[in-house]
Enzyme design. Structure first.
Site, short mmCIF file in Angstrom:
data_model
loop_
_atom_site.label_atom_id
_atom_site.label_comp_id
_atom_site.label_asym_id
_atom_site.label_seq_id
_atom_site.Cartn_x
_atom_site.Cartn_y
_atom_site.Cartn_z
N LYS A 83 0.87 -1.32 0.08
CA LYS A 83 0.06 -0.21 0.03
C LYS A 83 0.88 1.35 -0.04
O LYS A 83 1.79 1.50 0.93
CB LYS A 83 -0.87 -0.05 1.47
CG LYS A 83 -2.06 -0.92 1.11
CD LYS A 83 -2.90 -0.89 2.49
CE LYS A 83 -3.70 0.02 2.36
NZ LYS A 83 -4.98 0.19 3.47
N ILE A 84 0.60 2.21 -0.89
CA ILE A 84 1.24 3.27 -1.02
C ILE A 84 0.38 4.51 -0.75
O ILE A 84 -0.74 4.70 -1.55
CB ILE A 84 2.11 3.45 -2.27
CG1 ILE A 84 2.78 2.23 -2.81
CG2 ILE A 84 2.75 4.70 -2.62
CD1 ILE A 84 3.90 2.41 -1.98
#
Length: 222
Positions: A83-84
């Protein structure tokens, strides 16, 4: 539509996975912190429980930090998705990670333009936050609808994860607007199959059966 569990609690994940209802898991730093355990240990354990995608989030803010952390996290298991956050540094990181074959989920998406940019950068998933948008008077479901139309129009492979789900109705509405996935907290997931009329019907059946058994006994089993 696929169902992900939005939790880092291994017991909840096992419970719902045994029903065959969990297609993947999403976590974030807040959910990990609630478990009071080491980040890597928690994520690796989750990856052994489910075979589907498991989203684990970076905590760095710069491009360099995100890429370095993402490479490390992705090495823990084959089903990890990194997740960014939806930032300029995050978009730069997604591009590099995508080119390296590391799967990404761009989180904290609140607008069509953010989702479109994430898809163009190569994100495998984008996570619009339904509840948080509803909280400020916008429509999270409308955002999902618009994102689905745009991604379909231009042939993007990016999947939409409806996040910040607050109710069973959120799940219903997300399905109606073609969200690929809904990631659902455990306390909401358990309400998806509940309905007062189901409970009432079961109680009625049980009562009728008990009365029938009583009559059978009084009639000598005839």
């Amino acid at each position: 539509m696929k169902f992900f569990l939005d939790t880092a609690n291994a017991n909840d994940i096992r419970y719902y996975s045994e029903m065959g209802l969990v297609d993947g898991v999403t976590t974030n730093p807040s959910l990990i912190a609630r478990e009071g355990r080491d980040f890597k240990t928690v994520v690796k354990e989750i990856c052994t429980i489910v075979s589907g995608p498991v989203s684990a989030e970076v905590t760095g803010n710069t491009f360099e930090e995100m890429v370095s952390q993402a490479r490390e996290i992705a090495s823990w298991a084959s089903n990890i998705v990194v997740k960014i956050p939806m930032t300029t540094e995050g978009l730069k990181a997604v591009k590099v990670l995508s080119d390296e074959g590391i799967k990404t989920n761009v989180t904290l998406v609140f607008s069509v333009s953010q989702g479109l940019l994430a898809a163009k950068a190569g994100a495998n998933y984008i996570s619009p936050f339904l509840g948080r948008l509803d909280d400020v008077g916008s429509s999270g479901i409308e955002l999902v609808r618009d994102l689905h139309k745009i991604l379909t129009n231009y042939g993007f492979k990016t999947e939409i994860i409806s996040a910040s789900v607050r109710s069973a109705d959120h799940v219903k509405q997300a399905a109606l607007v073609n969200s690929d996935i809904a990631t659902i907290p455990a306390n909401i997931f358990g309400k998806l199959w509940s309905h007062p009329l189901t409970d009432k019907g079961l109680a009625l059946f049980a009562n009728d059966w008990a009365e029938f058994q009583k009559k059978q006994k009084n009639n000598g089993g005839k």
